[in-house]
Design an enzyme around this catalytic site. Structure first.
Site, PDB file in Angstrom:
ATOM      1  N   HIS A 210       0.885  -1.157   0.000  1.00 27.08           N
ATOM      2  CA  HIS A 210       0.000   0.000   0.000  1.00 27.08           C
ATOM      3  C   HIS A 210       0.926   1.211   0.000  1.00 27.08           C
ATOM      4  O   HIS A 210       1.714   1.403   0.928  1.00 27.08           O
ATOM      5  CB  HIS A 210      -0.865   0.022   1.259  1.00 27.08           C
ATOM      6  CG  HIS A 210      -1.964  -0.975   1.275  1.00 27.08           C
ATOM      7  ND1 HIS A 210      -1.749  -2.338   1.201  1.00 27.08           N
ATOM      8  CD2 HIS A 210      -3.321  -0.811   1.373  1.00 27.08           C
ATOM      9  CE1 HIS A 210      -2.924  -2.963   1.261  1.00 27.08           C
ATOM     10  NE2 HIS A 210      -3.887  -2.063   1.361  1.00 27.08           N
ATOM     11  N   ASP A 309     -10.477  -4.124  -3.810  1.00 29.61           N
ATOM     12  CA  ASP A 309      -9.997  -3.635  -2.521  1.00 29.61           C
ATOM     13  C   ASP A 309     -10.918  -4.040  -1.383  1.00 29.61           C
ATOM     14  O   ASP A 309     -10.507  -4.760  -0.478  1.00 29.61           O
ATOM     15  CB  ASP A 309      -9.797  -2.110  -2.565  1.00 29.61           C
ATOM     16  CG  ASP A 309      -8.901  -1.590  -1.442  1.00 29.61           C
ATOM     17  OD1 ASP A 309      -8.388  -2.410  -0.665  1.00 29.61           O
ATOM     18  OD2 ASP A 309      -8.712  -0.367  -1.354  1.00 29.61           O
ATOM     19  N   TRP A 315     -14.286   0.291   5.356  1.00 30.30           N
ATOM     20  CA  TRP A 315     -13.858   1.328   4.426  1.00 30.30           C
ATOM     21  C   TRP A 315     -14.865   1.569   3.290  1.00 30.30           C
ATOM     22  O   TRP A 315     -14.843   2.614   2.667  1.00 30.30           O
ATOM     23  CB  TRP A 315     -12.502   0.944   3.826  1.00 30.30           C
ATOM     24  CG  TRP A 315     -11.410   0.922   4.836  1.00 30.30           C
ATOM     25  CD1 TRP A 315     -10.632   1.968   5.249  1.00 30.30           C
ATOM     26  CD2 TRP A 315     -10.968  -0.213   5.590  1.00 30.30           C
ATOM     27  NE1 TRP A 315      -9.740   1.553   6.203  1.00 30.30           N
ATOM     28  CE2 TRP A 315      -9.921   0.221   6.438  1.00 30.30           C
ATOM     29  CE3 TRP A 315     -11.357  -1.553   5.641  1.00 30.30           C
ATOM     30  CZ2 TRP A 315      -9.262  -0.631   7.313  1.00 30.30           C
ATOM     31  CZ3 TRP A 315     -10.700  -2.398   6.516  1.00 30.30           C
ATOM     32  CH2 TRP A 315      -9.658  -1.935   7.340  1.00 30.30           C
TER      33      TRP A 315
END
Length: 429
Positions: A210, A309, A315
């Protein structure tokens, strides 16, 4: 006698009315009007046959945990990380595994047969590692799961990350991960990249970090990652994921940066659904899109893939793990609406993503694994336009998922009329 013969399908590269013969889990022949006998026949009727979708960036340990312990009210990356930290003490191997197995079923039904999943190693119990290693083994005949040891709380920032990383790799996790922009300082972030790449080099493993997942144009860890890739001879084995800060960098610096990424053969994974949702949160107007510079990197010859993702987690509150949704959002955000660019968007969730994961024998060619998807569309571009049904999902030459064609009827003035959404406007004359 072959095991399976698929007749009259179109391919993503534009070839039309092709037959595919399968024997012993491999593609044995491919061409027009094959005169081959088989135990099972599938008539394609000019529909699209594609290599399976590949998700090269995902978090399976958090998938389908939406609302636990609460919803992300600000919608920000940092609140999502905090929420995940609140949830971790109550996690068990069984609950992680149950959600992951359900997600795998969603993925297979949508034609995704390979996933690279980052797995949090900042929990000293390594429950997520244990759970996903079990899922990987149980689902190996249906879906290829590649795991990344991901220090969610920072490799240097969290005191036990180093020992947890080595423990996870010793247990069988495949890839070394990192999150340099979450370290306490830019210098610490750069140092984490150096140390993590050295660990990967010593163990002969791949790297997936990341990297620069922020709106800060001065977050430039991808430059360090490209440098360490060069210094340690990791060419082609390293991936930089997200790279959203590049959206905010000045053009002169990027003109220097892109050749460095290309020279180091670093792969890039953008995550359109999440990047467009999490980035630019502090902006008023104009508001930044946030996704990295996908068309520019593709023009440089850099391998760029798209990842999903997150699916229904701290998130991101949405998603069904449909990689066509990802590519559809990606081409919109990057304004990739030219015909060749739309083909590139499709490749970003198939061929390019397979290169990121270094999948062996992937593709629709003789000798490749007989893993493929037949979609209710006539071309890759039409698949992006319609996000159609996956009529057949085939793994090692066997049908493992099947969906009936979509049917819609209009009742106009008492007359029942079937309607088809397939137009194939881009058919070449």
């Amino acid at each position: 006698m072959h095991d399976l013969l698929i007749k009259n399908v179109n391919l993503a590269n534009g070839e039309q009315q092709v037959d595919i013969a399968i024997l012993d889990g491999k593609i044995a022949a491919l061409g027009k009007h094959l005169n081959i006998k088989a135990a099972i026949y599938i008539e394609g009727h000019g529909q699209l046959a594609s290599a399976p979708f590949v998700d090269s960036h995902f978090h399976m340990d958090s998938a389908l945990s939406l609302g636990q312990p609460r919803l992300n009210q600000s919608g920000t990356l940092l609140e999502g990380i905090a929420l995940w930290g609140e949830l971790k003490p109550s996690l068990t191997v069984d609950c992680i595994k149950k959600r992951a197995l359900e997600l795998c079923q969603w993925s297979i039904a949508r034609g995704t047969l390979a996933i690279r999943s980052h797995v949090d190693i900042s929990d000293d119990r390594l429950l997520a590692v244990e759970a996903l290693l079990e899922v990987k083994e149980e689902m190996k005949d249906y879906i290829e799961l590649q795991l990344v040891a991901f220090p969610q709380d920072g490799f240097l920032r969290y005191k036990n990350s180093r020992q947890n990383l080595h423990r996870a790799l010793d247990k069988g996790v495949d890839v070394v991960g990192g999150i340099p922009h979450f370290e306490r300082t830019m210098a610490a972030g750069a140092e984490s990249i150096r140390q993590l790449c050295e660990i990967a080099s010593a163990r002969g493993l791949l790297v997936d970090m990341h990297c620069d997942e922020s709106d800060d144009p001065m977050s430039r860890h991808i430059e360090t990652l490209a440098y360490e890739t060069q210094r340690q001879g990791l060419h082609g084995r390293v991936t930089g994921s997200h790279l959203t800060s590049m959206h905010s960098m000045d053009n002169y610096y990027v003109s220097k940066l892109l050749p460095l990424i290309k020279e180091a053969q670093v792969h890039v994974v953008a995550n359109p659904l999440i990047n467009i949702t999490l980035q630019g949160r502090s902006d008023t107007y104009p508001k930044r899109r946030g996704m990295t510079r996908v068309p520019e990197m593709l023009d440089q010859g850099i391998n760029v893939a798209f990842g999903h993702d997150c699916v229904m987690d701290p998130w991101y509150s949405f998603g069904t793990h449909d990689m066509l949704d990802v590519a559809h959002m990606g081409l919109h955000v990057a304004q990739m609406t030219g015909l060749q660019q739309m083909q590139q968007a499709y490749q970003a969730v198939t061929d390019n993503a397979a290169k990121v994961m270094q999948l062996e024998n992937y593709g629709l060619e003789v000798g490749c694994n007989a893993d493929l998807v037949i979609l209710e569309a006539t071309s890759a571009v039409e698949a992006l336009q319609l996000r159609p049904e996956r009529l057949y999902v085939i793994k090692s030459g066997k049908v493992i998922a099947q969906t009936a064609p979509r049917e819609c009827y209009l009742n106009l003035q008492g007359v029942k009329t079937p309607i088809s959404f397939s137009k194939n406007l881009f058919r070449e004359s």
